[in-house]
Design an enzyme around this catalytic site. Structure first.
Site, PDB file in Angstrom:
ATOM      1  N   CYS A  10    -138.446 -30.100-100.081  1.00 22.91           N
ATOM      2  CA  CYS A  10    -138.037 -30.826 -98.871  1.00 22.91           C
ATOM      3  C   CYS A  10    -139.136 -31.722 -98.302  1.00 22.91           C
ATOM      4  O   CYS A  10    -138.842 -32.710 -97.633  1.00 22.91           O
ATOM      5  CB  CYS A  10    -137.544 -29.850 -97.803  1.00 22.91           C
ATOM      6  SG  CYS A  10    -138.818 -28.801 -97.107  1.00 22.91           S
ATOM      7  N   LEU A  11    -140.395 -31.388 -98.533  1.00 23.64           N
ATOM      8  CA  LEU A  11    -141.480 -32.169 -97.946  1.00 23.64           C
ATOM      9  C   LEU A  11    -142.046 -33.224 -98.886  1.00 23.64           C
ATOM     10  O   LEU A  11    -142.963 -33.954 -98.518  1.00 23.64           O
ATOM     11  CB  LEU A  11    -142.620 -31.235 -97.504  1.00 23.64           C
ATOM     12  CG  LEU A  11    -142.252 -30.188 -96.446  1.00 23.64           C
ATOM     13  CD1 LEU A  11    -143.468 -29.341 -96.098  1.00 23.64           C
ATOM     14  CD2 LEU A  11    -141.693 -30.854 -95.195  1.00 23.64           C
TER      15      LEU A  11
END
Length: 235
Positions: free
Chosen positions: A196-197
């Site tokens: 997600c990052l």
């Protein structure tokens, strides 16, 4: 070679990026490192329909957790070896005996080789995540001692995660850190680094299909002990 919606990848772009990474590995002058750091391009039927189903391309990387410089028990095999040129009066008899001894030693060496326990290793896989549309790093520990569970986050932190990453990964927890789910090919519970990052981090780099995965590995791989040989980065 450009990426239409960078940093997101579609299936075609990801497949091409995998092929470029495989070519860099094949062309890099790795020397002896190639025997312990192995990369291969894979195609398989995806069993997880959230990944789109059908056939998928991915990259698999294997490396030993502990590398024994005397792998193959060479020290044991050479215990009785001599370079002496001295020959006694019964040379032919001695040579026949030496030949028999050598054959028996070969058989014993084969038995030892078969009996030697498999080396503990980590197997990484790079798949395209179906939701985030970026590469996702899966990994599995193999051939650990019987008293050391492979599917255990404490084992992962002890075996793979460098000290400088431990606090950050534990703070992130299951979102943005190390997560577990069913493997997209085998369906077996496995660990992965949550993607997600990644978008914010990789957006700072100029990437195309030829270098995307090399840059991505530099950003993601280190937190679970995956480092790309420098010879590949020089290609």
């Amino acid at each position: 070679m450009s990426i239409e919606n960078f940093p997101s990848l579609n299936s075609e772009e990801f497949t091409e990026a995998c092929h470029h990474l495989d070519r860099q590995y094949c062309q890099a002058p790795l020397g002896s490192e190639r025997a312990r750091w192995k990369l291969r391009l894979c195609n398989a039927l995806c069993t997880d329909f959230s990944y789109g189903g059908g056939f998928t391309t991915y990259v698999q990387i294997r490396r030993p957790l502990e590398f024994d410089l005397d792998h193959g028990d060479l020290s044991l095999d050479l215990d009785g070896f001599s370079f002496s040129d001295e020959k006694g009066p019964h040379v032919s008899i001695a040579e026949d005996k030496d030949m028999l001894d050598a054959e028996e030693a070969d058989e014993a060496a084969l038995i030892r080789q078969r009996a030697r326990p498999e080396i503990a290793m980590v197997e990484y896989e790079i798949h395209l995540h179906p939701t985030y549309r970026v590469p996702c790093l899966w990994f599995t520990l193999r051939n650990l001692p019987a008293d050391e569970p492979a599917f255990d986050v404490d084992t992962v932190f002890r075996r793979l995660v460098p000290d400088e990453y431990k606090a950050g990964l534990r703070t992130l927890g299951n979102v943005g850190g190390i997560s577990a789910d069913h493997h997209p090919i085998t369906g077996v519970p496995s660990f992965f680094v949550h993607p997600c990052l990644l978008g914010d981090a990789i957006s700072k780099f100029e990437c195309d299909r030829t270098n995307y995965l090399m840059i991505w590995l530099g950003l993601v791989g280190g937190c679970v002990g995956l480092w790309v040989p420098k010879e590949m980065a020089m290609q």
